[in-house]
Motif scaffolding. Sequence first.
Motif, mmCIF file in Angstrom:
data_model
loop_
_atom_site.group_PDB
_atom_site.id
_atom_site.type_symbol
_atom_site.label_atom_id
_atom_site.label_comp_id
_atom_site.label_asym_id
_atom_site.label_seq_id
_atom_site.Cartn_x
_atom_site.Cartn_y
_atom_site.Cartn_z
ATOM 1 N N UNK A 85 0.816 -1.206 0.000
ATOM 2 C CA UNK A 85 0.000 0.000 0.000
ATOM 3 C C UNK A 85 0.852 1.260 0.000
ATOM 4 N N UNK A 86 2.074 1.191 0.552
ATOM 5 C CA UNK A 86 2.963 2.346 0.527
ATOM 6 C C UNK A 86 3.374 2.699 -0.896
ATOM 7 N N UNK A 87 3.487 1.702 -1.764
ATOM 8 C CA UNK A 87 3.789 1.974 -3.168
ATOM 9 C C UNK A 87 2.623 2.700 -3.815
ATOM 10 N N UNK A 88 1.417 2.242 -3.522
ATOM 11 C CA UNK A 88 0.211 2.818 -4.129
ATOM 12 C C UNK A 88 -0.040 4.234 -3.630
ATOM 13 N N UNK B 18 12.539 2.670 -2.833
ATOM 14 C CA UNK B 18 11.788 2.083 -1.714
ATOM 15 C C UNK B 18 12.505 2.311 -0.383
ATOM 16 N N UNK B 19 13.770 1.867 -0.214
ATOM 17 C CA UNK B 19 14.426 2.152 1.067
ATOM 18 C C UNK B 19 14.615 3.643 1.316
ATOM 19 N N UNK B 20 14.822 4.432 0.249
ATOM 20 C CA UNK B 20 14.980 5.875 0.440
ATOM 21 C C UNK B 20 13.689 6.483 0.965
ATOM 22 N N UNK B 21 12.561 6.003 0.512
ATOM 23 C CA UNK B 21 11.269 6.471 1.001
ATOM 24 C C UNK B 21 11.145 6.242 2.505
ATOM 25 N N UNK B 22 11.507 5.044 2.955
ATOM 26 C CA UNK B 22 11.401 4.735 4.387
ATOM 27 C C UNK B 22 12.462 5.475 5.201
ATOM 28 N N UNK B 23 13.632 5.691 4.602
ATOM 29 C CA UNK B 23 14.679 6.450 5.287
ATOM 30 C C UNK B 23 14.227 7.891 5.518
ATOM 31 N N UNK B 24 13.619 8.492 4.515
ATOM 32 C CA UNK B 24 13.143 9.871 4.671
ATOM 33 C C UNK B 24 12.022 9.948 5.700
ATOM 34 N N UNK C 21 2.006 6.230 -1.463
ATOM 35 C CA UNK C 21 3.107 7.128 -1.156
ATOM 36 C C UNK C 21 4.149 7.261 -2.248
ATOM 37 N N UNK C 22 4.709 6.139 -2.687
ATOM 38 C CA UNK C 22 5.848 6.193 -3.603
ATOM 39 C C UNK C 22 5.426 6.575 -5.017
ATOM 40 N N UNK C 23 4.436 5.896 -5.564
ATOM 41 C CA UNK C 23 4.002 6.182 -6.938
ATOM 42 C C UNK C 23 3.533 7.633 -7.111
ATOM 43 N N UNK C 24 2.677 8.166 -6.233
ATOM 44 C CA UNK C 24 2.214 9.552 -6.428
ATOM 45 C C UNK C 24 3.320 10.590 -6.297
ATOM 46 N N UNK C 25 4.427 10.244 -5.660
ATOM 47 C CA UNK C 25 5.506 11.223 -5.461
ATOM 48 C C UNK C 25 6.197 11.596 -6.769
ATOM 49 N N UNK C 26 6.086 10.767 -7.798
ATOM 50 C CA UNK C 26 6.895 10.969 -9.007
ATOM 51 C C UNK C 26 6.135 11.550 -10.191
ATOM 52 N N UNK C 27 4.846 11.384 -10.279
ATOM 53 C CA UNK C 27 4.029 11.956 -11.362
ATOM 54 C C UNK C 27 4.283 11.338 -12.725
ATOM 55 N N UNK C 28 5.290 10.528 -12.870
ATOM 56 C CA UNK C 28 5.567 9.810 -14.104
ATOM 57 C C UNK C 28 6.257 8.509 -13.713
ATOM 58 N N UNK C 29 6.314 7.533 -14.585
ATOM 59 C CA UNK C 29 6.946 6.266 -14.217
ATOM 60 C C UNK C 29 8.396 6.466 -13.779
#
Length: 628
Positions: free
Chosen positions: A323-326, A343-349, A328-336
């Motif tokens: 669910x974090x991909x859906x 993934x680890x950088x997301x959790x580190x931040x 948090x991570x995917x919406x952060x980039x706006x493009x593929x």
Amino acid sequence: MCGIAGMVLADDTRPVDEDRLRAMCRSLAHRGPDEDGFFLTPTAGLAVRRLAVIDVLHGRQPVRSEDGAVVAVLNGEIYNHRRLRQYLAARGHTFASGNDAEVIPHLYEEFGTGFAEHLEGMFAIALYDRARHRLVLSRDRVGVKPLHYAERADGLVFGSEIKAVLCALPERTPDLQAFSAYLSLMYVPAPRTMYREIRKLEPGTTLVWQDGRCTSRRYWALADVPQRQDLTVARAGRILRELLVSTVRQQLAADVPLGFFLSGGMDSATVVAAARRAEPDAELKTFSVGFADRSYDERDGAALVADRFGTEHTELLVEPAAQDVVDGILPAFDEPFADPSMVPTYYLCRLARRDVTVALSGDGGDELFAGYLTYQADRYARYYRHLPRAVTGRLVPGLLRYLPRSSERASFDFKARRFAENAVEEPGRSHYLWRVVFREAHKARLLQPDVLAELCDTYDTHEPHYDAGAGFDRLTRFQYTDAHVYLPDDVLTKVDRVSMAHSLEVRVPLLATPMLEFAFSLPGRMKLPGRQPKWLLRQAMAGLLPPQTLAMGKKGFNAPLPRWLRGVYRPLVGDYLSRDVLRRQGYLRFDAVDEIVGRHLSGVAEHAREIWILLLFTMWAEQEKAYR
């Protein structure tokens, strides 16, 4: 750190839509949760979301010249703003706050559209000159901070992220060549985005809109850095150490809590060591993440460095959730975007943001000091190309088919197959291919025929930079190419998007201009004289870093993606790479995708990167309804 957005119109027959400007600004609230600011005329609008870091109480934006004729917004930090303030004050300019952004309109009054040449920092800037009805956009030298724009018949719109620009574009079209580059590289290189209508402003570039026309120019270029042959290794090491300490000292300035990412590798350890040198008695906070899979886990190395420098150290065992991909991570980039280290950088931040507002990172060390294993591969490929074709074309590939496949990080079988496949190409293309996932022949089997018919070879994303670096020696030429594509469009994009998703400012001291220019002034033989990556940096840090850290080989910040795709992310694969989804989207052939997925999930082969690329694309296409 902030998010900026805005627009300029050719005339006032249809004035700026304030509601649309506010929507653009709201879309960037995560980049600046503390406050917003607006400037509006019938033909121009600027907006900013502020993350308060410098002069927290009084540093509001937009900032203006004394008479209000020049207005600017800034995303980033200007590290030399105090020195510039002194210069400008001596020239008669007055200031209303201690905000670093406030030097920008005054600097423009002195130097015009060349003002960015005098800035040291990470920045994306929008400036509006009311008297000339001129909009100026400028981005920092290496591309730490992003800026996107779209030219329209009636003007221009811009934003820190694509989502802000989309608020002002009722129609948008997928860019198939950008899609092809993404399949190859896991990201979309500038100036393209996944939308034909939107472009990325390239690093070190200033764009000027005036009289309905856009012009752009590079105000700084690595290719112009003079080459030095006068330094011994010992002298170069001393200069490098002094630069490290002075640069980190400059970037420690903040009026909010500050910490450090600490991966256990050389680069982040170097930043922490330089910070301790710069501030011997300061309290330093460090943050690390790790994995249960020991081949990917670097927490022991990070803890060793934290203990050496007496930091307050926090670590987290990453347990990813689909669910974090859906959400948090995917919406952060706006493009593929599919670099697995996202993934680890997301959790580190997320971990760091609980305690600090600013974090210093070690990104950039590999590009500056020859840390990637691909640079060694480039060297060995020079000799491999001279072997008989019977050896390189038949014998070696035949033997490699018998190697057992492994899902461990940087496994020998992966590197060996990669080398044999790519080393026979000419040097520029060979270097490009080290990181390519789907080659052109793979796309021919993967893509629908009508999509494939519109595409050209994606080496065009790298070839101009390889050609422009012809004045450097062989190694530095490869570094030059990486510094213009992989660094800004993968590494720095990843860090910016996932950090700003958590309203965390990340600074990259290794990429300060003095560091960049020094590293690229040195001959390649000084940076990689033998087989050990980052050899000069190790010499400079000898006696400061623990011996174990200095002796550590190149690992990279990555994640156990092969196992995650067979486990926690498997439901996403089933949902988004299904026959129905692929038919609805119209880009990919289900039979080819299903074969890749089936071989990986069954354990017959390791196709984690391929699946991850396809998965993140189809998730984006579903989210945006970007159907063919």
